[in-house]
Write a protein that holds these residues in place. Structure first.
Motif, PDB file in Angstrom:
ATOM      1  N   VAL A 114     123.697  97.237  52.904  1.00  0.00           N
ATOM      2  CA  VAL A 114     123.393  97.664  51.534  1.00  0.00           C
ATOM      3  C   VAL A 114     123.607  96.487  50.576  1.00  0.00           C
ATOM      4  O   VAL A 114     122.818  96.263  49.670  1.00  0.00           O
ATOM      5  CB  VAL A 114     124.273  98.867  51.125  1.00  0.00           C
ATOM      6  N   GLU A 115     124.660  95.732  50.827  1.00  0.00           N
ATOM      7  CA  GLU A 115     124.989  94.586  49.974  1.00  0.00           C
ATOM      8  C   GLU A 115     124.111  93.371  50.270  1.00  0.00           C
ATOM      9  O   GLU A 115     123.726  92.631  49.372  1.00  0.00           O
ATOM     10  CB  GLU A 115     126.464  94.219  50.200  1.00  0.00           C
ATOM     11  N   ASN A 116     123.803  93.184  51.561  1.00  0.00           N
ATOM     12  CA  ASN A 116     123.076  91.993  52.006  1.00  0.00           C
ATOM     13  C   ASN A 116     122.114  92.398  53.123  1.00  0.00           C
ATOM     14  O   ASN A 116     122.494  92.429  54.288  1.00  0.00           O
ATOM     15  CB  ASN A 116     124.080  90.947  52.509  1.00  0.00           C
ATOM     16  N   PRO A 117     120.859  92.688  52.790  1.00  0.00           N
ATOM     17  CA  PRO A 117     119.901  93.185  53.789  1.00  0.00           C
ATOM     18  C   PRO A 117     119.501  92.150  54.846  1.00  0.00           C
ATOM     19  O   PRO A 117     118.902  92.513  55.859  1.00  0.00           O
ATOM     20  CB  PRO A 117     118.681  93.589  52.965  1.00  0.00           C
ATOM     21  N   HIS A 118     119.805  90.884  54.621  1.00  0.00           N
ATOM     22  CA  HIS A 118     119.437  89.834  55.572  1.00  0.00           C
ATOM     23  C   HIS A 118     120.653  88.961  55.896  1.00  0.00           C
ATOM     24  O   HIS A 118     120.657  87.763  55.600  1.00  0.00           O
ATOM     25  CB  HIS A 118     118.302  88.972  55.003  1.00  0.00           C
ATOM     26  N   PRO A 119     121.677  89.524  56.513  1.00  0.00           N
ATOM     27  CA  PRO A 119     122.895  88.745  56.760  1.00  0.00           C
ATOM     28  C   PRO A 119     122.735  87.753  57.907  1.00  0.00           C
ATOM     29  O   PRO A 119     121.990  87.986  58.865  1.00  0.00           O
ATOM     30  CB  PRO A 119     123.918  89.831  57.123  1.00  0.00           C
ATOM     31  N   SER A 120     123.463  86.659  57.800  1.00  0.00           N
ATOM     32  CA  SER A 120     123.533  85.688  58.899  1.00  0.00           C
ATOM     33  C   SER A 120     124.526  86.223  59.931  1.00  0.00           C
ATOM     34  O   SER A 120     125.276  87.176  59.663  1.00  0.00           O
ATOM     35  CB  SER A 120     124.021  84.341  58.367  1.00  0.00           C
ATOM     36  N   GLU A 121     124.567  85.576  61.100  1.00  0.00           N
ATOM     37  CA  GLU A 121     125.531  86.004  62.113  1.00  0.00           C
ATOM     38  C   GLU A 121     126.960  85.881  61.584  1.00  0.00           C
ATOM     39  O   GLU A 121     127.790  86.757  61.806  1.00  0.00           O
ATOM     40  CB  GLU A 121     125.374  85.191  63.399  1.00  0.00           C
ATOM     41  N   THR A 122     127.225  84.804  60.876  1.00  0.00           N
ATOM     42  CA  THR A 122     128.564  84.618  60.309  1.00  0.00           C
ATOM     43  C   THR A 122     128.901  85.739  59.327  1.00  0.00           C
ATOM     44  O   THR A 122     130.015  86.268  59.335  1.00  0.00           O
ATOM     45  CB  THR A 122     128.665  83.247  59.605  1.00  0.00           C
ATOM     46  N   GLU A 123     127.934  86.116  58.511  1.00  0.00           N
ATOM     47  CA  GLU A 123     128.176  87.189  57.544  1.00  0.00           C
ATOM     48  C   GLU A 123     128.400  88.526  58.257  1.00  0.00           C
ATOM     49  O   GLU A 123     129.228  89.333  57.829  1.00  0.00           O
ATOM     50  CB  GLU A 123     127.012  87.285  56.559  1.00  0.00           C
TER      51      GLU A 123
END
Length: 156
Positions: A114-123
């Motif tokens: 919801v906060e970040n629709p395209h997160p990195s693996e680290t995220e």
């Protein structure tokens, strides 16, 4: 003490001692058993729920702090297309093993997406860092987050 709040979209009132934990209230007074009773110290994340759209450990929240809040558990997320997408993605990625951590992981991934629709693996790994998986299926849980992000394009 009467405490009123919204649980999974429905208004509820409970009678409880002010310092009774939210986790106890959810499981024993309201039958919302998806939040698990893990460590009771806020270390494992098995009791994760959303409180006013923020991921929290229900075992650390006194019920008196919940007055007027909006709570969401896995029971509520199952009624939300985005919640179901996270659940289906975990199943597709085989990110569910013993299942004890799964409700907390679903809530953590939902809150992330919801906060970040395209997160990195680290995220993704940072977002689930407060949720312990005793089966160590983290790789598959990260894969599930990627699947949910990809399939949920435009939904998040």
């Amino acid at each position: 003490m009467d405490i009123k709040f919204v649980l999974n979209g429905e208004s509820v009132t409970v009678k409880a001692e002010p310092m009774q934990s939210l986790l106890y209230t959810l499981r024993h007074q309201l039958g919302a058993v998806s939040a698990k009773d893990g460590c009771n110290e806020g270390e494992c994340g098995a009791c994760s729920i959303l409180m006013n759209d923020q991921l929290v450990n229900a075992c650390l929240i006194p019920i008196s702090q919940v007055a007027g809040a909006k709570l969401m558990t896995l029971e509520g997320l199952k009624k939300d297309p985005k919640g179901m997408l996270v659940i289906e993605s975990l199943l597709k990625a085989k990110g569910v093993q013993c299942g004890f951590c799964t409700p907390g992981m679903v809530l953590a991934l939902y809150a992330l997406l919801v906060e970040n629709p395209h997160p990195s693996e680290t995220e993704i790994r940072t977002a689930i860092s407060g949720n312990l998986c005793r089966c160590t299926g983290y790789g598959m849980i990260v894969d599930a987050a990627r699947i949910a992000a990809e399939k949920g394009a435009g939904l998040w």
